[in-house]
Design a protein around this motif. Structure first.
Motif, PDB file in Angstrom:
ATOM      1  N   ALA A   1     -97.809-132.227 -54.519  1.00 14.85           N
ATOM      2  CA  ALA A   1     -98.733-132.629 -55.578  1.00 14.85           C
ATOM      3  C   ALA A   1     -98.964-134.143 -55.523  1.00 14.85           C
ATOM      4  O   ALA A   1     -98.022-134.911 -55.285  1.00 14.85           O
ATOM      5  CB  ALA A   1     -98.175-132.228 -56.939  1.00 14.85           C
TER       6      ALA A   1
ATOM      7  N   ARG B   1    -105.519-132.056 -62.011  1.00 15.28           N
ATOM      8  CA  ARG B   1    -104.855-130.811 -61.603  1.00 15.28           C
ATOM      9  C   ARG B   1    -104.022-131.055 -60.357  1.00 15.28           C
ATOM     10  O   ARG B   1    -104.518-131.510 -59.335  1.00 15.28           O
ATOM     11  CB  ARG B   1    -105.907-129.743 -61.287  1.00 15.28           C
ATOM     12  CG  ARG B   1    -106.355-128.925 -62.458  1.00 15.28           C
ATOM     13  CD  ARG B   1    -107.430-127.949 -62.030  1.00 15.28           C
ATOM     14  NE  ARG B   1    -107.122-127.246 -60.782  1.00 15.28           N
ATOM     15  CZ  ARG B   1    -108.013-126.489 -60.131  1.00 15.28           C
ATOM     16  NH1 ARG B   1    -109.237-126.364 -60.588  1.00 15.28           N
ATOM     17  NH2 ARG B   1    -107.663-125.866 -59.023  1.00 15.28           N
TER      18      ARG B   1
ATOM     19  N   ASP C   1    -102.891-128.964 -58.400  1.00 12.45           N
ATOM     20  CA  ASP C   1    -103.177-128.037 -57.309  1.00 12.45           C
ATOM     21  C   ASP C   1    -104.525-128.311 -56.653  1.00 12.45           C
ATOM     22  O   ASP C   1    -104.905-127.615 -55.716  1.00 12.45           O
ATOM     23  CB  ASP C   1    -103.126-126.587 -57.814  1.00 12.45           C
ATOM     24  CG  ASP C   1    -104.171-126.315 -58.899  1.00 12.45           C
ATOM     25  OD1 ASP C   1    -104.607-127.284 -59.556  1.00 12.45           O
ATOM     26  OD2 ASP C   1    -104.547-125.151 -59.076  1.00 12.45           O
TER      27      ASP C   1
END
Length: 274
Positions: free
Chosen positions: A84, A52, A54
């Motif tokens: 990211a 992920r 995030d």
């Protein structure tokens, strides 16, 4: 003769297509490791469990390299990272050798620089693997959790599920009993390659292997179906209880055993030994 061994739990037919080098050092295994990662990232099932963007652990070790190819590392906190990222994790046995770890008094110093020359050989090798795969952050428990703070340990241990679940790759030091032993090994490839047996048309095997006389004529490759068990499940790391969650949660793991390297994918789409 060459050998690429598949995990005995994988339903696919074994394939022997990759020449085995005389060591698992990065210069000998980097090409295969990159291929495994690229193939795994290309599988639809594997892409669905990708890290992920995030999620960022509370702390990571950032790896940088200057124009002279010199590697440096430092501690980075989540608030320091504004974009990211991908990161690797390390599964390893602590044992009795732990030259440095994160303590409250070292946080400020390590945010500037972690002395690369003082970390354990297994940490250094894991960092080199991460760099080779173009992943510039790594999570190592003893460098990312404050070891002399019970409060920090309680907070960070509660996030271990996410740390491993959302890593891009877990690096497992299966064959190392502690940090003094390296990830990489020299090896005798003659002991790893399959044995080629030819059963002649008259039902008599070559080289007078009379106990194969009941087999149908043809070419056969004999290989150790327990390689995965020896290299991963029964390795020093595999005998430790906490490693269960690390293997189960990580989307993909590269195992460095005593004689072979293994690739394990949570989707069982690409499990192999090299």
């Amino acid at each position: 003769m060459s050998g690429l061994y598949f995990n005995q739990g994988n339903p696919r037919t074994p394939s022997f297509t990759v020449e085995l080098p005389g060591s698992t050092r990065l210069e000998d295994s980097e090409k295969q490791t990159k291929k495994w990662l690229k193939d795994c990232e290309g599988h639809e099932a594997c892409r669905n469990m990708s890290s992920r963007a995030d999620f960022i652990p509370s702390r990571l070790v950032e790896i940088t390299r200057d124009g002279a190819e010199k590697i440096s590392i430092r501690l980075r906190c989540r608030d320091d990272i504004s974009h990211a990222i991908r990161y690797t994790t390390l599964s390893h046995c602590w044992g009795s050798f732990m030259p440095i770890n994160l303590e409250k008094s070292k946080i400020a110093q390590y945010r500037e620089r972690i002395p690369l020359e003082e970390i354990s050989p297994v940490f250094r090798d894991a960092i080199d693997v991460s760099v080779a795969l173009d992943i510039w952050y790594i999570w190592i428990d003893s460098l990312c959790i404050t070891q002399d703070s019970e409060k920090d340990w309680q907070t960070e241990s509660a996030t271990m599920c996410d740390v491993y679940s959302y890593c891009h790759l877990n690096i497992a030091a299966d064959g190392s009993e502690d940090g003094s032993q390296r990830l990489f090994r020299e090896r005798n490839t003659a002991l790893l390659k399959p044995i080629h047996i030819v059963i002649k048309n008259n039902g008599t095997p070559s080289k007078d292997y009379s106990h194969f006389s009941a087999m149908k004529p043809g070419n056969y490759l004999l290989f150790d179906i327990h390689s995965w068990k020896h290299e991963v499940d029964d390795a020093p790391l595999g005998k430790r209880g906490w490693v269960i969650q690390e293997r189960a949660l990580s989307p993909r793991t590269i195992h460095f055993g005593k004689t072979q390297i293994a690739w394990e994918c949570r989707q069982l789409a690409c499990n192999e030994l090299f």
